[in-house]
Design an enzyme around this catalytic site. Structure first.
Site, PDB file in Angstrom:
ATOM      1  CD  GLU A 288     -37.467 -30.036  -8.156  1.00 46.87           C
ATOM      2  OE1 GLU A 288     -38.229 -30.187  -9.115  1.00 46.87           O
ATOM      3  OE2 GLU A 288     -36.444 -30.741  -7.976  1.00 46.87           O
ATOM      4  CE  LYS A 352     -38.394 -29.085 -14.233  1.00 52.27           C
ATOM      5  NZ  LYS A 352     -38.234 -30.365 -13.489  1.00 52.27           N
ATOM      6  CB  CYS A 405     -35.434 -30.285 -11.325  1.00 52.31           C
ATOM      7  SG  CYS A 405     -35.082 -32.060 -11.287  1.00 52.31           S
TER       8      CYS A 405
END
Length: 531
Positions: A288, A352, A405
């Site tokens: 990430e 995301k 994440c």
């Protein structure tokens, strides 16, 4: 055991609070990295006995009568979440000058809020409380429902749902395919509460027998499911994955003086020749926000990536994506995944969707910024969330479900949006949390998504724990926490033996319904005995 149960039931005041807190804290030993699930046979019987003695004054009305049960559940939850989430405070120490003041809020404040859910679960269970097996059914149903609520209330934070404590190894993970993590939470509470019946006698035989049957079925299905996976012939993926774990200190990650060193480190790890006799990787995975800059600010970066990649290789990397404001709107930054081919072209991207409150964005931003508050990851002024979810298509015909994440802790986000995928792709950066239980807990929750979907999981973490997990939740390659390096693994194949998420949801609802019926029946039987 009867004397112990009676002593706990009759406890009051500070002793009662400490017993509930200690029982909740002890339950954390069932979670990674400890995995000592047998402690739940202590934690939950103590909770049951405490609730046996939690009765309020009838003169205070229904809410007044429920208050002792709520307080018992809250103290249990407070112990569980303080012991299980204390490591969140480590993220605030990365920039101690700016965020150390908020340490009590992370270490005590968040657990206090999350404990409200367990307080509600205990209070709801108390409404159907009886003196036999029905009360542990009521407690199981209440915890199952409240863990489900934790997945969406206030944007959701289902971290360390109780069901994870009953799944320390792949053999004991397979049942989640059938009932999901929330169904597993209900069954976990029921099974591990059963010894409480021995201390109060009524319903002990039926309760212990039911718990033994459920636990045996849990392990037995694990054996069956893993053997079924091993016997099923599936076409090989044809992909070899290289995971790069650079182990970059979080305090240096966005330091402009460190950018070249970090980028060169990533390129050097990616270019390491495969071991003798091994196949050259087809896909290289960085974690990430691995790129320490915006690509638009470093036009030579794509050329250097192209020079590093050999013909036919693909780079998948986490990055910050920038979107210029148009028509007077503000600039937007996204926590994203880029897919880059061997010519240095970006051929795919995903943003995301589920951001971390106070970490990646500020709820009620306009108001809170007036008080000087900022997101912990404030480098770019906070992130924007993606409008929709989609799959990434990787060269080689691989469809990847992106989980950036902590998106990996939400079961609904791992559902395949467009057709059947080939893998789950989890890029993360747990360097925020140092050498604590946090990264181990995060990996376990990601493992369970692989079992639920029967897809292999590719997980690249900045400082660990990076892993490749097969469709049975078995880790077939990994790098430990705090170690820099690379490893290559042939991508495991997906399994065609999988259940749709709606079937798991139905099974979860069925479990809750059966437990509620058991609790209602036991409650009515108790009233008839005393009428």
């Amino acid at each position: 055991m009867e004397r112990i149960a009676e002593s706990i039931m009759l406890s009051w005041g500070i002793k009662r609070m400490l017993l509930a807190f200690a029982a909740g804290a002890l339950a954390v030993l069932a979670l990674p990295p400890f995995n000592f699930f047998a402690v739940l046979f202590i934690s939950f019987p103590v909770l049951v006995w405490l609730l046996d003695g939690a009765s309020g004054s009838a003169e205070r009305g229904l809410l007044g009568r429920m208050r002792p049960a709520f307080a018992t559940g809250w103290w249990f939850g407070f112990g569980y979440f303080v012991a299980g989430l204390w490591w969140l405070g480590n993220a605030l120490l990365v920039d101690a000058n700016g965020f150390a003041w908020a340490l009590p809020l992370a270490v005590l404040g968040l657990p206090a809020i999350l404990a409200l859910f367990y307080g509600v679960a205990a209070a709801v269970a108390w409404l159907l409380w009886s003196d036999g097996i029905g009360r542990i059914a009521a407690l199981g149903a209440a915890f199952g429902l409240i863990e489900w609520a934790r997945s969406f209330v206030l944007t959701g934070f289902p971290w360390n749902a109780i069901g994870y404590a009953a799944m320390p190894a792949p053999l004991m993970m397979q049942s989640v395919e059938l009932v999901g993590i929330f169904g597993m939470s209900a069954l976990t509470v029921f099974v591990f509460s059963a010894p409480a019946l021995v201390g109060t006698k009524r319903g002990a035989v039926a309760g212990i027998l039911a718990a033994l049957v459920l636990f045996s079925a849990h392990v037995g299905y694990g054996w069956f499911a893993l053997n079924r996976l091993d016997r099923t012939e599936v076409a090989p993926s044809g992909a070899t994955i290289r995971i790069v774990q650079p182990d970059i200190d979080q305090s240096a990650k966005w330091d402009t003086a460190e950018r070249e060193r970090i980028f060169s480190r990533l390129l050097a790890f990616s270019a390491v020749p495969p071991r003798e006799g091994e196949i050259r990787p087809t896909h290289i995975i960085w974690p990430e926000t691995a790129l320490p800059f915006l690509l638009t600010e470093n036009p030579g970066a794509l050329s250097r990536i192209a020079d590093m990649l050999q013909v036919g290789q693909t780079l998948v990397t986490g990055a910050v994506r920038f979107e210029d404001g148009a028509g007077g709107t503000r600039q937007r930054f996204y926590n994203s995944i880029y897919v880059i081919d061997d010519e240095g072209q970006i051929i795919g991207a995903a943003d995301k969707m589920h951001l971390v409150p106070f970490g990646e964005y500020l709820p009620f931003e306009a108001m809170l910024r007036r008080f000087g508050l900022t997101p912990v990851a404030e480098t770019f002024g906070g992130f924007s969330a993606a409008d929709r979810r989609g799959m990434l298509t990787l060269p080689g015909g691989l469809g990847a479900v992106p989980l950036i994440c902590y998106e990996a802790i939400f079961p609904d986000l791992s559902r395949v949006p467009e057709g059947r995928a080939s893998l789950l792709l989890n890029l993360t950066n747990d360097a925020w949390y140092g050498m604590t239980p946090g990264p181990y807990q995060h990996l376990r929750q990601a493992q369970l998504r692989a079992v639920e979907t029967r897809l292999p999981l590719i997980r690249a973490a900045n400082n660990g724990i990076s892993a490749v997990v097969d469709a049975g939740g078995r880790i077939i390659g990994s790098l430990p926490l705090g170690e820099a390096g690379v490893f290559d693994v042939v991508l495991p194949s997906r399994s065609d033996q999988f259940l749709l998420i709606r079937i798991r949801q139905f099974n979860f609802g069925l479990i809750i319904a059966i437990m509620v019926v058991m609790a209602i029946f036991a409650r009515k039987s108790k009233k008839q005995r005393f009428d």
